[in-house]
Enzyme design. Structure first.
Site, PDB file in Angstrom:
ATOM      1  N   ARG A 156      59.947  11.812  30.737  1.00  0.00           N
ATOM      2  CA  ARG A 156      61.053  11.772  29.798  1.00  0.00           C
ATOM      3  C   ARG A 156      62.123  10.836  30.348  1.00  0.00           C
ATOM      4  O   ARG A 156      62.343  10.765  31.562  1.00  0.00           O
ATOM      5  CB  ARG A 156      61.640  13.167  29.583  1.00  0.00           C
ATOM      6  CG  ARG A 156      60.813  14.056  28.671  1.00  0.00           C
ATOM      7  CD  ARG A 156      60.830  13.532  27.239  1.00  0.00           C
ATOM      8  NE  ARG A 156      60.054  14.357  26.317  1.00  0.00           N
ATOM      9  CZ  ARG A 156      58.798  14.109  25.983  1.00  0.00           C
ATOM     10  NH1 ARG A 156      58.157  13.079  26.533  1.00  0.00           N
ATOM     11  NH2 ARG A 156      58.178  14.877  25.112  1.00  0.00           N
ATOM     12  N   ASP A 180      58.078   3.727  30.057  1.00  0.00           N
ATOM     13  CA  ASP A 180      57.595   3.949  28.696  1.00  0.00           C
ATOM     14  C   ASP A 180      58.532   4.869  27.918  1.00  0.00           C
ATOM     15  O   ASP A 180      58.376   5.022  26.708  1.00  0.00           O
ATOM     16  CB  ASP A 180      56.186   4.548  28.738  1.00  0.00           C
ATOM     17  CG  ASP A 180      55.560   4.658  27.363  1.00  0.00           C
ATOM     18  OD1 ASP A 180      55.512   3.631  26.654  1.00  0.00           O
ATOM     19  OD2 ASP A 180      55.122   5.770  26.978  1.00  0.00           O
ATOM     20  N   GLU A 185      66.170   6.010  22.520  1.00  0.00           N
ATOM     21  CA  GLU A 185      65.017   5.344  21.913  1.00  0.00           C
ATOM     22  C   GLU A 185      65.236   5.196  20.413  1.00  0.00           C
ATOM     23  O   GLU A 185      65.671   6.144  19.759  1.00  0.00           O
ATOM     24  CB  GLU A 185      63.743   6.145  22.187  1.00  0.00           C
ATOM     25  CG  GLU A 185      63.395   6.222  23.662  1.00  0.00           C
ATOM     26  CD  GLU A 185      62.105   6.986  23.935  1.00  0.00           C
ATOM     27  OE1 GLU A 185      61.469   7.484  22.958  1.00  0.00           O
ATOM     28  OE2 GLU A 185      61.733   7.092  25.113  1.00  0.00           O
ATOM     29  N   HIS A 204      57.440   3.848  24.278  1.00  0.00           N
ATOM     30  CA  HIS A 204      57.015   5.257  24.227  1.00  0.00           C
ATOM     31  C   HIS A 204      55.651   5.385  23.529  1.00  0.00           C
ATOM     32  O   HIS A 204      55.471   6.126  22.564  1.00  0.00           O
ATOM     33  CB  HIS A 204      58.050   6.114  23.511  1.00  0.00           C
ATOM     34  CG  HIS A 204      57.974   7.558  23.887  1.00  0.00           C
ATOM     35  ND1 HIS A 204      59.064   8.389  23.926  1.00  0.00           N
ATOM     36  CD2 HIS A 204      56.922   8.329  24.267  1.00  0.00           C
ATOM     37  CE1 HIS A 204      58.711   9.602  24.297  1.00  0.00           C
ATOM     38  NE2 HIS A 204      57.402   9.587  24.510  1.00  0.00           N
TER      39      HIS A 204
END
Length: 253
Positions: A156, A180, A185, A204
């Protein structure tokens, strides 16, 4: 589970299940790809190709590289198994210290990372987001790592202090990072992370292989059938902890 759990749900008798097992192998493959790309300097090769520049370089042998995987649940364990298969030496970091783990061998305490990250060529975060893991990878952890080390975050975004990572990369105290997941986001256009030296951004997507939605649906239907038959459900989350305890093997993240 961090986006779902709230105080009233934690205190209630409602049973919560998650997508345990669906993303383990895809994410493990993504981590392996990130480590290979870093060791073989593939991202640098792409930049050189774009500039039409022929520059011979030496790369690193992945066999024998040391990887510390933070998070010993199902995803962390699949990462460990896959990395061991290509010859990496792997250790885990979890809530409890232990030896002779079937996948990690040695497991150190994740709240003592500063004491152990200097061992690793690659530090992989595979933890769920809980109060104990929020901001886990911070300036102290990065300062304790070797300057040749590489950080991978597929857990996370809030588990990693982005400003601290950015400072370490800009100062040359780390060789690179593959992220990632991010605190915000999509990653904002003006984020300095886009242009940080040695940092690779992906959107992600580490677990999203072709067909993942079908696998989720199949898992849900199978659990629904168990529920209707009065059978135990799979992937039951401990809502106090925020994850499925004992995921993947004995022990928990």
């Amino acid at each position: 589970m961090d986006s779902l759990l709230f105080d009233e749900l934690r205190a209630s008798p409602v049973m919560v299940t998650n997508a345990h097992g669906v993303f383990d192998r895809p994410i493990a493959e993504f981590v392996l790809a990130s480590i290979l790309a870093h060791a073989k300097r593939l991202h640098e090769s792409m930049r050189l190709q774009r500039d039409h520049e022929w520059a011979h370089r030496e790369t690193t042998l992945v066999r024998g590289q040391r990887v510390l995987v933070v998070g010993t649940g199902g995803i962390g364990r699949e990462i460990a198994r896959l990395l061991r298969a290509v010859g990496c030496e792997v250790r885990g970091a979890g809530r409890r210290e232990r030896a002779a783990d079937p996948d990690f061998g040695t497991v150190v305490r994740s709240d003592a990372l500063v004491e152990h990250v200097g061992w690793a060529d690659h530090l992989v975060n595979a933890t769920p987001l809980t109060p104990a893991t929020r901001g886990l990878l911070d300036a102290a952890v990065f300062a304790a790592m070797r300057p040749e080390a590489h950080v991978v975050n597929i857990g996370r975004g809030a588990s990693l202090v982005e400003a601290d990572l950015l400072s370490a990369l800009r100062a040359g105290r780390l060789a690179g990072a593959s992220l990632d997941v991010f605190q915000t986001e999509p990653l904002p256009d003006d984020s300095p992370l886009w242009d940080a030296p040695g940092l690779v951004v992906s959107a992600h997507l580490s677990g999203d292989v072709t067909g993942w939605r079908d696998r989720l649906a199949e898992q849900f239907v199978a659990n629904l059938r168990r529920w209707r038959a009065g059978e135990p459900l799979t992937g039951v989350v401990d809502t106090r902890l925020g994850y499925v305890p004992g995921a993947g093997a004995t022990g928990s993240p």
